[in-house]
Design a protein around this motif. Sequence first.
Motif, PDB file in Angstrom:
ATOM      1  N   GLY A  57       0.824  -1.200   0.000  1.00 42.20           N
ATOM      2  CA  GLY A  57       0.000   0.000   0.000  1.00 42.20           C
ATOM      3  C   GLY A  57       0.855   1.245   0.000  1.00 42.20           C
ATOM      4  O   GLY A  57       2.081   1.174   0.155  1.00 42.20           O
ATOM      5  N   CYS A  58       0.210   2.399  -0.155  1.00 42.77           N
ATOM      6  CA  CYS A  58       0.972   3.649  -0.237  1.00 42.77           C
ATOM      7  C   CYS A  58       0.068   4.846   0.002  1.00 42.77           C
ATOM      8  O   CYS A  58      -1.162   4.739   0.002  1.00 42.77           O
ATOM      9  CB  CYS A  58       1.644   3.780  -1.605  1.00 42.77           C
ATOM     10  N   THR A  59       0.700   5.978   0.190  1.00 45.62           N
ATOM     11  CA  THR A  59       0.022   7.267   0.221  1.00 45.62           C
ATOM     12  C   THR A  59       0.351   7.993  -1.077  1.00 45.62           C
ATOM     13  O   THR A  59       1.505   8.054  -1.472  1.00 45.62           O
ATOM     14  CB  THR A  59       0.490   8.112   1.420  1.00 45.62           C
ATOM     15  N   VAL A  60      -0.678   8.521  -1.736  1.00 52.01           N
ATOM     16  CA  VAL A  60      -0.482   9.248  -2.987  1.00 52.01           C
ATOM     17  C   VAL A  60      -0.912  10.696  -2.775  1.00 52.01           C
ATOM     18  O   VAL A  60      -2.063  10.961  -2.419  1.00 52.01           O
ATOM     19  CB  VAL A  60      -1.298   8.622  -4.141  1.00 52.01           C
ATOM     20  N   ARG A  61       0.019  11.602  -2.972  1.00 55.53           N
ATOM     21  CA  ARG A  61      -0.280  13.034  -2.874  1.00 55.53           C
ATOM     22  C   ARG A  61      -0.258  13.633  -4.279  1.00 55.53           C
ATOM     23  O   ARG A  61       0.743  13.533  -4.989  1.00 55.53           O
ATOM     24  CB  ARG A  61       0.734  13.741  -1.980  1.00 55.53           C
ATOM     25  N   ILE A  62      -1.362  14.258  -4.660  1.00 59.14           N
ATOM     26  CA  ILE A  62      -1.499  14.875  -5.978  1.00 59.14           C
ATOM     27  C   ILE A  62      -1.879  16.326  -5.761  1.00 59.14           C
ATOM     28  O   ILE A  62      -3.023  16.634  -5.402  1.00 59.14           O
ATOM     29  CB  ILE A  62      -2.569  14.152  -6.825  1.00 59.14           C
ATOM     30  N   GLU A  63      -0.907  17.218  -5.906  1.00 57.24           N
ATOM     31  CA  GLU A  63      -1.117  18.631  -5.590  1.00 57.24           C
ATOM     32  C   GLU A  63      -1.638  18.748  -4.159  1.00 57.24           C
ATOM     33  O   GLU A  63      -0.978  18.346  -3.232  1.00 57.24           O
ATOM     34  CB  GLU A  63      -2.052  19.274  -6.618  1.00 57.24           C
ATOM     35  N   TYR A  90      -6.229   8.390  -9.279  1.00 57.88           N
ATOM     36  CA  TYR A  90      -6.109   9.009 -10.601  1.00 57.88           C
ATOM     37  C   TYR A  90      -5.424  10.367 -10.465  1.00 57.88           C
ATOM     38  O   TYR A  90      -5.820  11.201  -9.636  1.00 57.88           O
ATOM     39  CB  TYR A  90      -7.491   9.191 -11.226  1.00 57.88           C
ATOM     40  N   ALA A  91      -4.394  10.592 -11.281  1.00 56.44           N
ATOM     41  CA  ALA A  91      -3.668  11.860 -11.296  1.00 56.44           C
ATOM     42  C   ALA A  91      -3.838  12.529 -12.653  1.00 56.44           C
ATOM     43  O   ALA A  91      -3.577  11.907 -13.687  1.00 56.44           O
ATOM     44  CB  ALA A  91      -2.189  11.631 -11.015  1.00 56.44           C
ATOM     45  N   PRO A  92      -4.277  13.781 -12.700  1.00 53.19           N
ATOM     46  CA  PRO A  92      -4.471  14.461 -13.984  1.00 53.19           C
ATOM     47  C   PRO A  92      -3.161  14.936 -14.590  1.00 53.19           C
ATOM     48  O   PRO A  92      -2.102  14.909 -13.943  1.00 53.19           O
ATOM     49  CB  PRO A  92      -5.345  15.653 -13.597  1.00 53.19           C
ATOM     50  N   ARG A  93      -3.225  15.348 -15.826  1.00 50.64           N
ATOM     51  CA  ARG A  93      -2.061  15.926 -16.477  1.00 50.64           C
ATOM     52  C   ARG A  93      -1.668  17.219 -15.759  1.00 50.64           C
ATOM     53  O   ARG A  93      -2.457  17.824 -15.028  1.00 50.64           O
ATOM     54  CB  ARG A  93      -2.337  16.202 -17.959  1.00 50.64           C
ATOM     55  N   ASP A  94      -0.417  17.652 -15.971  1.00 52.65           N
ATOM     56  CA  ASP A  94       0.097  18.910 -15.424  1.00 52.65           C
ATOM     57  C   ASP A  94      -0.019  18.963 -13.906  1.00 52.65           C
ATOM     58  O   ASP A  94      -0.494  19.946 -13.330  1.00 52.65           O
ATOM     59  CB  ASP A  94      -0.642  20.100 -16.056  1.00 52.65           C
ATOM     60  N   ALA A  95       0.425  17.887 -13.242  1.00 54.98           N
ATOM     61  CA  ALA A  95       0.343  17.826 -11.786  1.00 54.98           C
ATOM     62  C   ALA A  95       1.621  17.193 -11.232  1.00 54.98           C
ATOM     63  O   ALA A  95       2.360  16.499 -11.935  1.00 54.98           O
ATOM     64  CB  ALA A  95      -0.871  17.022 -11.345  1.00 54.98           C
ATOM     65  N   ARG A  96       1.847  17.439  -9.964  1.00 50.34           N
ATOM     66  CA  ARG A  96       2.972  16.825  -9.241  1.00 50.34           C
ATOM     67  C   ARG A  96       2.423  15.709  -8.371  1.00 50.34           C
ATOM     68  O   ARG A  96       1.458  15.912  -7.625  1.00 50.34           O
ATOM     69  CB  ARG A  96       3.691  17.866  -8.385  1.00 50.34           C
ATOM     70  N   VAL A  97       3.044  14.526  -8.447  1.00 55.23           N
ATOM     71  CA  VAL A  97       2.558  13.357  -7.718  1.00 55.23           C
ATOM     72  C   VAL A  97       3.681  12.793  -6.858  1.00 55.23           C
ATOM     73  O   VAL A  97       4.812  12.657  -7.316  1.00 55.23           O
ATOM     74  CB  VAL A  97       2.070  12.263  -8.698  1.00 55.23           C
ATOM     75  N   GLN A  98       3.353  12.466  -5.611  1.00 54.41           N
ATOM     76  CA  GLN A  98       4.304  11.773  -4.740  1.00 54.41           C
ATOM     77  C   GLN A  98       3.673  10.486  -4.242  1.00 54.41           C
ATOM     78  O   GLN A  98       2.523  10.470  -3.791  1.00 54.41           O
ATOM     79  CB  GLN A  98       4.704  12.620  -3.539  1.00 54.41           C
ATOM     80  N   ILE A  99       4.412   9.392  -4.359  1.00 60.98           N
ATOM     81  CA  ILE A  99       3.993   8.090  -3.845  1.00 60.98           C
ATOM     82  C   ILE A  99       4.934   7.738  -2.706  1.00 60.98           C
ATOM     83  O   ILE A  99       6.155   7.735  -2.888  1.00 60.98           O
ATOM     84  CB  ILE A  99       4.069   7.014  -4.945  1.00 60.98           C
ATOM     85  N   ALA A 100       4.381   7.446  -1.524  1.00 64.77           N
ATOM     86  CA  ALA A 100       5.200   7.084  -0.360  1.00 64.77           C
ATOM     87  C   ALA A 100       4.634   5.819   0.264  1.00 64.77           C
ATOM     88  O   ALA A 100       3.419   5.659   0.370  1.00 64.77           O
ATOM     89  CB  ALA A 100       5.216   8.218   0.661  1.00 64.77           C
ATOM     90  N   SER A 101       5.536   4.912   0.691  1.00 66.73           N
ATOM     91  CA  SER A 101       5.087   3.647   1.248  1.00 66.73           C
ATOM     92  C   SER A 101       5.902   3.296   2.484  1.00 66.73           C
ATOM     93  O   SER A 101       7.121   3.135   2.412  1.00 66.73           O
ATOM     94  CB  SER A 101       5.215   2.523   0.205  1.00 66.73           C
ATOM     95  N   GLY A 102       5.209   3.166   3.631  1.00 63.49           N
ATOM     96  CA  GLY A 102       5.896   2.833   4.864  1.00 63.49           C
ATOM     97  C   GLY A 102       6.466   1.431   4.848  1.00 63.49           C
ATOM     98  O   GLY A 102       7.576   1.191   5.340  1.00 63.49           O
ATOM     99  N   ALA A 103       5.724   0.494   4.291  1.00 60.11           N
ATOM    100  CA  ALA A 103       6.171  -0.897   4.265  1.00 60.11           C
ATOM    101  C   ALA A 103       6.849  -1.279   2.954  1.00 60.11           C
ATOM    102  O   ALA A 103       7.397  -2.371   2.831  1.00 60.11           O
ATOM    103  CB  ALA A 103       4.979  -1.826   4.506  1.00 60.11           C
ATOM    104  N   GLY A 104       6.825  -0.388   1.983  1.00 62.04           N
ATOM    105  CA  GLY A 104       7.401  -0.677   0.680  1.00 62.04           C
ATOM    106  C   GLY A 104       6.433  -1.442  -0.195  1.00 62.04           C
ATOM    107  O   GLY A 104       5.381  -1.902   0.241  1.00 62.04           O
ATOM    108  N   GLY A 105       6.776  -1.556  -1.475  1.00 66.79           N
ATOM    109  CA  GLY A 105       5.911  -2.294  -2.393  1.00 66.79           C
ATOM    110  C   GLY A 105       6.224  -1.972  -3.837  1.00 66.79           C
ATOM    111  O   GLY A 105       7.188  -1.272  -4.157  1.00 66.79           O
TER     112      GLY A 105
END
Length: 274
Positions: free
Chosen positions: A62-68, A89-104
Amino acid sequence: MTSDDLYLPRGTAASAEYALDIRPERAGWTYSALRIVELSPGGSHTFITGNSEWIVLPLEGGCTVRIEESEFQLLGRDSVFAGASDFAYAPRDARVQIASGAGGRFALAGAKCERRLPARYGPAPEVPVEQRGSGTCARRVRNFAAADAFDCDRLIAVEVLTPGGNWSSYPPHKHDEYRPGEECELEEIYYFEIEGPGGLGYQRVSPSRPGGADVLAEVRSGDAVLVPDGWHGPSVAQPGHAMYYLNVMAGPGENREWRIRFHPDHTETTGGYR
């Protein structure tokens, strides 16, 4: 393109950031893209969506996804064979961060697009799951981003689970030309995982035109096959080893739709499609 260009064994299409990095330029087409990012425990990955829309789909973990300004917690799953996953879902022209505490491991399914739609969360219980076919053609399809299941601009993506010993993506079909009401033009990526150590499968793509795509590949976990054109199928799972594949599609049509034509030599086949 030759068979060597269309069959991508695990690791041959990797980049510094991704275990698999299929960009339109790499595939020799315009729209469809797929990346696989592997995160160690506590790891994170940031990317800019650019002129494409993307779905973040957990394959393992699993993960946390931050989109703007939006943030989504994805519970994910133990493996692609465990069930449907939630996604973001992440739209065009955006900054995305994926973070995972347990990895994956996380798939980024993308498509070059025009409209900028809002960032959204796709819950796993709302993923339409259907059983298709019967007997040795039985398989399960998770239509998480099918054309009629989740709103995107151009991206279409589904998951298919084929029991060991069965055929899917059958009868062979194609979607490489525009025929109103009958067929649409879509570039397609198959990404494979096989259940159990030593498992394998086979993927066939045969020409629908002179000089067209022609592939017969023995596939294992982490492999991918590009389908720029041609009749594709069957996808064959080794007995005792279930086969998973993620399909990513997009094309130039004015409408986001999935219309296919079956190979005329296989139209009498029973068992249902795909």
